[in-house]
Design an enzyme around this catalytic site. Structure first.
Site, short mmCIF file in Angstrom:
data_model
loop_
_atom_site.label_atom_id
_atom_site.label_comp_id
_atom_site.label_asym_id
_atom_site.label_seq_id
_atom_site.Cartn_x
_atom_site.Cartn_y
_atom_site.Cartn_z
N CYS A 1 0.83 -1.19 0.00
CA CYS A 1 0.00 0.00 0.00
C CYS A 1 0.88 1.25 0.00
O CYS A 1 1.88 1.32 0.69
CB CYS A 1 -0.95 0.09 1.19
SG CYS A 1 -2.05 -1.31 1.34
N ARG B 1 4.00 -0.19 -4.76
CA ARG B 1 3.71 -0.73 -3.43
C ARG B 1 2.39 -1.50 -3.40
O ARG B 1 2.07 -2.16 -2.40
CB ARG B 1 3.63 0.41 -2.41
CG ARG B 1 4.91 1.18 -2.27
CD ARG B 1 4.74 2.31 -1.31
NE ARG B 1 4.62 1.83 0.06
CZ ARG B 1 5.63 1.67 0.89
NH1 ARG B 1 6.85 1.96 0.49
NH2 ARG B 1 5.45 1.22 2.10
N TRP C 1 -2.58 -2.80 -1.74
CA TRP C 1 -2.24 -4.22 -1.90
C TRP C 1 -3.00 -4.93 -0.79
O TRP C 1 -2.71 -4.74 0.39
CB TRP C 1 -0.74 -4.42 -1.75
CG TRP C 1 -0.30 -5.84 -1.99
CD1 TRP C 1 0.00 -6.42 -3.18
CD2 TRP C 1 -0.10 -6.86 -1.00
NE1 TRP C 1 0.36 -7.73 -3.00
CE2 TRP C 1 0.31 -8.03 -1.67
CE3 TRP C 1 -0.23 -6.90 0.39
CZ2 TRP C 1 0.59 -9.22 -1.01
CZ3 TRP C 1 0.04 -8.09 1.05
CH2 TRP C 1 0.46 -9.23 0.35
N ASN D 1 -1.77 2.07 5.79
CA ASN D 1 -0.86 1.05 5.25
C ASN D 1 -0.42 0.19 6.42
O ASN D 1 0.05 0.72 7.42
CB ASN D 1 0.35 1.77 4.61
CG ASN D 1 1.48 0.82 4.29
OD1 ASN D 1 1.26 -0.35 4.00
ND2 ASN D 1 2.71 1.32 4.33
N GLY D 2 -0.60 -1.14 6.32
CA GLY D 2 -0.17 -2.02 7.41
C GLY D 2 -1.31 -2.92 7.85
O GLY D 2 -2.28 -3.11 7.12
N GLU E 1 17.10 -17.88 -8.08
CA GLU E 1 16.70 -16.55 -8.57
C GLU E 1 16.05 -16.66 -9.95
O GLU E 1 15.06 -15.97 -10.24
CB GLU E 1 17.95 -15.65 -8.61
CG GLU E 1 17.75 -14.24 -9.13
CD GLU E 1 16.78 -13.37 -8.32
OE1 GLU E 1 16.30 -13.80 -7.27
OE2 GLU E 1 16.48 -12.26 -8.79
N LYS F 1 12.31 -15.36 -10.70
CA LYS F 1 12.01 -14.36 -11.74
C LYS F 1 10.96 -14.88 -12.70
O LYS F 1 10.02 -14.18 -13.05
CB LYS F 1 13.27 -13.98 -12.54
CG LYS F 1 14.30 -13.15 -11.86
CD LYS F 1 13.90 -11.71 -11.64
CE LYS F 1 13.29 -11.53 -10.28
NZ LYS F 1 14.18 -11.23 -9.19
N GLU G 1 7.48 -14.96 -11.08
CA GLU G 1 6.91 -13.62 -10.85
C GLU G 1 6.40 -12.99 -12.14
O GLU G 1 5.34 -12.39 -12.17
CB GLU G 1 7.98 -12.68 -10.28
CG GLU G 1 8.31 -12.89 -8.84
CD GLU G 1 9.27 -11.83 -8.34
OE1 GLU G 1 10.42 -11.79 -8.80
OE2 GLU G 1 8.87 -11.02 -7.50
N HIS H 1 17.61 -36.69 -5.92
CA HIS H 1 16.94 -37.08 -4.67
C HIS H 1 15.44 -36.80 -4.70
O HIS H 1 14.80 -36.80 -3.66
CB HIS H 1 17.59 -36.35 -3.49
CG HIS H 1 19.01 -36.74 -3.27
ND1 HIS H 1 19.39 -37.96 -2.77
CD2 HIS H 1 20.16 -36.08 -3.54
CE1 HIS H 1 20.70 -38.04 -2.72
NE2 HIS H 1 21.20 -36.90 -3.18
N LYS I 1 5.90 -4.28 -4.65
CA LYS I 1 7.35 -4.13 -4.61
C LYS I 1 7.88 -4.17 -3.19
O LYS I 1 8.90 -4.78 -2.91
CB LYS I 1 7.71 -2.79 -5.27
CG LYS I 1 9.19 -2.47 -5.29
CD LYS I 1 9.88 -3.30 -6.33
CE LYS I 1 11.36 -3.03 -6.39
NZ LYS I 1 12.08 -4.18 -6.99
#
Ligand code: M6R
Length: 610
Positions: free
Chosen positions: A2, A27, A73, A99-100, A482, A486, A489, A505, A605
């Site tokens: 947010c 955000r 968000w 926000n929170g 990574e 990527k 996402e 395994h 983000k």
């Protein structure tokens, strides 16, 4: 999570707030809203991205000199118009953006039982503003007193801004655990979750501390604590560069930021390697760091992956034990932390709640806290004993790219500095690593200029797949992770990262005809032959291997279906290159699939909730 942007002053508040929210959209972007106070509070909200809001602002909103805005968000309640902020009191006379997370909001809601207060949506924020309004009665003289009282009862983390209909020249804001910056310019005051949208207006700012309330009324600012005791407002002048936050001709921020990596590294080198005094800010702490029994690295997502690379590098160059932990797991498992531990927090934003609370836990045990951040004014930078700036410049794309490589750069420097200091690294070897590190920006720039075309073609071939496996050994294992992150996402393709040797395994059971496996197989890897065997194992089961290989390794090309070369570089520094195909593959596959690359679904983000 947010974004909040608010304005009170002499200018057209709505235009300023829309512009500010645009810069905070990273955000959160599932819904957005704005409230003005122009002879009465008016609210305008839309589901979806900010564009939906800004393109539909009603004429009545024009001319207001005060506005509070929010881009969301979702935490509590689905991302619809009812749950979008601002939220209002039952009588509509108090509006709030938040926000929170208010953890004990059910307790507040239970006090509505005897009243006719109804919540329209499912958010904790709506409950809070309605509860504040409910408490606003004798003996309280003003709203800020009530806010102080209520916030002293709130559990959770938040930043919030409140407007009151009867006070059109007033705004109240507060924070605990989520960032809020107040900027003062000649024309008025700006409040935001992040400094970036404030910088075009003013450099004079005050960062609210946890447990502070700010009241701006008739162009005067006052700060209180939650006991309603007045505090001194300490403005600082920020002398920081306003790096370009435009796409500068690129289709997406992600692509721009991938291509910015050489420049970002060069900027870092200029600041961090002057006169071979590496990371000069660390100098006063080197004695403590060199005596550390253990280094614990904390981070989330891509930052955690950078930490895994650092684990290999620091252990190799400094012979100090390193542990790398997901910040979110570390905090809540009652970790054993000694006073002689050094805690390294990696965070691009410097605001990730999981990392922040883990640091707060470590602080209680007296360990030295070192932050490696991209935002020097962030909460993490302000919490730690010492921090290094990675100098990546603003990273807007939700998928992190340039921050990763700049984190690696800072961590290599940290390892070299510590290795030299504790005597594990010979001057000659450290010089040779530094020399090569200095060459990375030029080699990388050249690499990016020719590799994109090849990766675009490979991305076309694989953009229809539903599953992938990324494999790497040792230093390349974090790069496999990574690469998988990527791809997930940006293209929503299911991807898993594994240590190459671990495949046998379990994950090998997945492989069938045509299953794509991206495997890093560098000739400089001391275990190269073992990786070749892994490739054979995949092929024997019909898997389609894409090799990330060393330039000039002709023989491996016959053993893989597709290959992407990386330039000649030592194995130690190779993660700075093997990650590039990972970033570009994800980007071009996402592009080919028509995904929303810079704002992938469900993500934000900056993750400022736990
Ligand atoms: O700002 P931080 O580095 O603390 O953020 C950590 C993660 O949220 C972040 O790396 C996230 O995983 C990115 N979306 C990865 O691309």
């Amino acid at each position: 999570m947010c974004g909040i942007f608010c304005y009170i002053g002499m200018q057209d508040a709505v235009a300023l707030v829309m512009d500010g929210l645009k810069k905070l959209e990273y955000r959160g972007y599932d819904s957005a809203g704005i409230a003005i106070n122009n002879n009465g509070i008016l609210i305008h909200k839309r589901q979806g991205k900010l564009e939906a809001l800004s393109s539909s602002v009603p004429p009545a909103f024009r001319g207001s000199k005060v506005a509070i805005g929010h881009t969301r968000w979702a935490t509590h309640g689905s991302p619809n118009i009812v749950n979008a902020h601002p939220h209002v009191s039952a009588d509509g006379k108090i509006a709030m953006v938040h926000n929170g997370i208010i953890e004990n909001y059910e307790t507040f809601r239970s006090s509505f039982g005897e009243t006719d207060i109804q919540c329209e949506g499912e958010t904790d924020s709506e409950v809070l503003v309605k509860y504040i309004a409910l408490q606003y009665q004798e003996p309280f003289q003003n709203l800020e007193e009530v806010v102080a009282k209520v916030l002293s009862e709130v559990q959770g983390s938040y930043s919030l801004v409140i407007m009151e209909e009867s006070k059109p020249h007033k705004i109240i804001a507060a924070r605990r655990g989520s960032p809020l910056v107040v900027g003062r310019s000649d024309d008025g005051y700006y409040l935001a979750s992040d400094i970036l949208p404030i910088l075009p207006h003013t450099r004079k700012v005050v960062y609210l501390e946890d447990g502070e309330i700010v009241v701006i009324e008739n162009n005067q600012l006052q700060i209180f604590d939650f006991s309603y005791q007045q505090k001194q407002a300490e403005f600082q002048y920020l002398n920081i560069d306003l790096h370009s936050a435009d796409k500068t001709g690129y289709k997406h921020y992600m692509l721009k930021e991938i291509h910015e990596q050489p420049k970002a590294l060069r900027r870092g080198h200029g600041q961090q390697m002057s006169n071979d005094n590496l990371l000069p800010e660390l100098q006063p702490f080197m004695e403590t760091i060199s005596k550390a029994g253990r280094i614990i690295i904390l981070g989330c997502g891509t930052s955690w992956h950078a930490g895994l690379v650092a684990e290999y590098v620091i252990e190799k160059l400094c012979r100090v034990p390193v542990e790398v932990e997901y910040a979110s797991e570390f905090r809540y498992r009652d970790p054993v932390i000694y006073a002689d531990d050094v805690i390294v927090a990696l965070s691009q934003s410097g605001e990730t709640a999981d990392t922040l609370v883990a640091l707060e836990e470590a602080k209680k045990h007296g360990a030295l806290l070192y932050g490696v951040v991209n935002v020097p004014t962030s909460s993490i930078a302000r919490l730690v004993d010492v921090y290094s700036n990675i100098f990546a410049g603003p990273e807007i794309s939700v998928a992190s790219t340039k921050a990763f490589i700049c984190q690696l750069n800072a961590l290599y420097l940290f390892a070299i500095k510590l290795g030299k200091y504790n005597g594990n690294l010979s001057p000659d070897y450290s010089l040779s690593v530094l020399k090569e590190l200095r060459q990375v920006p030029d080699i990388l720039k050249n690499y990016l200029s020719y590799i994109v075309y090849r990766i675009k073609n490979i991305a076309m071939i694989y953009s229809h797949v539903n599953h992938t496996l990324f494999l790497g050994r040792g230093l390349q294992f974090p790069i496999a992770l990574e690469g998988a992150l990527k791809l997930k996402e940006v293209s929503y393709i299911h991807a898993e990262g594994y240590p190459a040797a671990e495949m046998k395994h379990g994950p090998i059971a997945l492989i069938e005809k045509g299953w794509p496996v991206i495997i890093i197989a560098l000739k400089s890897d001391p275990h190269y032959k073992k990786v070749l065997s892994n490739i054979e194992e995949i092929k024997a089961r019909g898997g389609s291997v894409i090799g990330i290989i060393s330039e000039g390794d002709e023989s491996i090309k016959d053993n893989v279906e597709n290959w992407i070369e990386i330039p000649r570089i030592s194995f130690l520094l190779s993660p700075m290159f093997t990650v590039i195909p990972m970033q570009l593959l994800a980007y071009y596959i996402g592009l080919h699939k028509g995904c929303d690359i810079d704002k992938p679904r469900n993500l934000a983000k900056s993750v400022t909730v736990e």
